[in-house]
Design an enzyme around this catalytic site. Structure first.
Site, PDB file in Angstrom:
ATOM      1  N   CYS A  34       6.210  -5.353   0.400  1.00 46.16           N
ATOM      2  CA  CYS A  34       6.355  -4.007  -0.143  1.00 46.16           C
ATOM      3  C   CYS A  34       6.274  -2.953   0.972  1.00 46.16           C
ATOM      4  CB  CYS A  34       5.334  -3.758  -1.252  1.00 46.16           C
ATOM      5  SG  CYS A  34       5.753  -2.344  -2.312  1.00 46.16           S
TER       6      CYS A  34
ATOM      7  N   GLY B  13       0.862  -1.173   0.000  1.00 39.36           N
ATOM      8  CA  GLY B  13       0.000   0.000   0.000  1.00 39.36           C
ATOM      9  C   GLY B  13       0.901   1.226   0.000  1.00 39.36           C
ATOM     10  N   GLU B  14       0.531   2.256   0.732  1.00 36.58           N
ATOM     11  CA  GLU B  14       1.351   3.458   0.849  1.00 36.58           C
ATOM     12  C   GLU B  14       1.882   3.492   2.281  1.00 36.58           C
ATOM     13  OE1 GLU B  14       3.600   6.301   0.255  1.00 36.58           O
ATOM     14  OE2 GLU B  14       2.167   6.719   1.847  1.00 36.58           O
ATOM     15  N   SER B  15       3.182   3.316   2.438  1.00 40.57           N
ATOM     16  CA  SER B  15       3.758   3.094   3.767  1.00 40.57           C
ATOM     17  C   SER B  15       3.510   4.261   4.712  1.00 40.57           C
ATOM     18  CB  SER B  15       5.257   2.807   3.668  1.00 40.57           C
ATOM     19  OG  SER B  15       5.955   3.894   3.084  1.00 40.57           O
TER      20      SER B  15
ATOM     21  N   GLU C  78       0.936 -11.846  -3.597  1.00 36.49           N
ATOM     22  CA  GLU C  78      -0.512 -12.039  -3.485  1.00 36.49           C
ATOM     23  C   GLU C  78      -1.248 -11.764  -4.795  1.00 36.49           C
ATOM     24  OE1 GLU C  78       0.163  -7.694  -2.712  1.00 36.49           O
ATOM     25  OE2 GLU C  78       1.188  -9.570  -2.203  1.00 36.49           O
TER      26      GLU C  78
ATOM     27  N   ARG D 194      12.979   3.416   0.271  1.00 35.83           N
ATOM     28  CA  ARG D 194      11.622   3.572  -0.266  1.00 35.83           C
ATOM     29  C   ARG D 194      11.673   3.860  -1.766  1.00 35.83           C
ATOM     30  NH1 ARG D 194       8.828   8.013   0.983  1.00 35.83           N
ATOM     31  NH2 ARG D 194       6.794   7.105   0.607  1.00 35.83           N
TER      32      ARG D 194
ATOM     33  N   HIS E  72       5.081  -8.409  -4.539  1.00 34.64           N
ATOM     34  CA  HIS E  72       3.690  -8.689  -4.191  1.00 34.64           C
ATOM     35  C   HIS E  72       3.285 -10.101  -4.639  1.00 34.64           C
ATOM     36  CE1 HIS E  72       2.367  -4.496  -3.203  1.00 34.64           C
ATOM     37  NE2 HIS E  72       3.390  -4.184  -3.994  1.00 34.64           N
TER      38      HIS E  72
ATOM     39  N   ILE F 215       6.039  -2.963  -7.434  1.00 31.21           N
ATOM     40  CA  ILE F 215       5.237  -1.763  -7.657  1.00 31.21           C
ATOM     41  C   ILE F 215       5.691  -0.702  -6.659  1.00 31.21           C
ATOM     42  CG2 ILE F 215       2.914  -0.786  -7.761  1.00 31.21           C
ATOM     43  CD1 ILE F 215       1.868  -3.683  -8.098  1.00 31.21           C
ATOM     44  N   ARG F 216       6.431   0.306  -7.147  1.00 30.19           N
ATOM     45  CA  ARG F 216       6.992   1.351  -6.254  1.00 30.19           C
ATOM     46  C   ARG F 216       7.658   0.692  -5.049  1.00 30.19           C
ATOM     47  NH1 ARG F 216       2.765   5.576  -4.501  1.00 30.19           N
ATOM     48  NH2 ARG F 216       4.645   6.591  -3.715  1.00 30.19           N
TER      49      ARG F 216
END
Length: 205
Positions: free
Chosen positions: A82, A50-52, A185, A111, A183, A140-141
């Site tokens: 991630c 997600g967005e850490s 998942e 990051r 990821h 992804i990022r």
């Protein structure tokens, strides 16, 4: 029949549903965790992508940071993918000034090490702990592990041919803590989740 452990997925932000489905495929009982009372019910926890920085702020708002830290100190298995890897790191390179990781793993992570969303990519990784077939890794990022302590086992690295990312650790384990930059998942290959489920079963009383 042996009762299966319950594994939680931190459900404040990120790809929660995908992790719940992957965990259920391994035979464990999976449940979302948003409150400390729910955290108390689980034998293991997944910190999703997600967005850490957003997840960091939300776990403080939901008063989950200290309870998660306490459970880690007590030996609860935790898997971070991630953004979850960033949360588990003791140090963050290029983090925001107010970002506060949960910590527990003797790693320093960078990051967005692979670049922005448009720089997302996939590759195959050798990860022998989950089997002989390569793992399809989706970045992804994503972060990568910049430095790591002696207690950390590197489980997978980016293969050669990927520029500055080549050779960087992207899957690590320290005791009951597991983290991946990628990821698993989202690929339908649930071997990483099976590996984590085995960690939870081994740690269960």
């Amino acid at each position: 029949m042996t009762q299966q452990p319950t594994v939680g997925v931190l459900a404040v932000q990120g790809d929660v549903r995908e992790h719940l489905g992957a965990l259920e495929s391994t035979g464990v009982v999976a449940m979302p965790v948003r409150r400390s009372s729910e955290l108390a019910e689980v034998a293991g926890l997944v910190l999703p992508g997600g967005e850490s920085t957003t997840i960091d702020k939300l776990i403080r708002i939901f008063e989950l940071r200290d309870p998660i830290r306490a459970r880690i100190a007590d030996g609860m298995p935790v898997y971070g993918s991630c953004a979850g890897m960033i949360l588990l790191a003791d140090q963050i390179v290029d983090g925001t000034t107010d970002q506060l990781p949960i910590g527990g793993m003797s790693i320093s992570v960078r990051r967005n090490a692979f670049g922005r969303q448009v720089d997302s990519f996939e590759c195959h990784l050798d990860m022998p702990v989950v089997g002989p077939e390569p793992v399809q890794a989706v970045f992804i990022r994503a972060p990568w592990v910049q430095e790591w302590g002696g207690a950390v086992e590197v489980l997978a690295r980016v293969p050669e041919g990927h520029g500055d990312a080549s050779g960087r650790p992207v899957a690590v384990r320290q005791g009951n803590l597991l983290a991946t930059s990628f990821h698993p998942e989202v690929t339908g290959d649930h071997r990483v989740h099976s590996y984590f489920a085995a960690m939870v079963r081994a740690a269960a009383p």
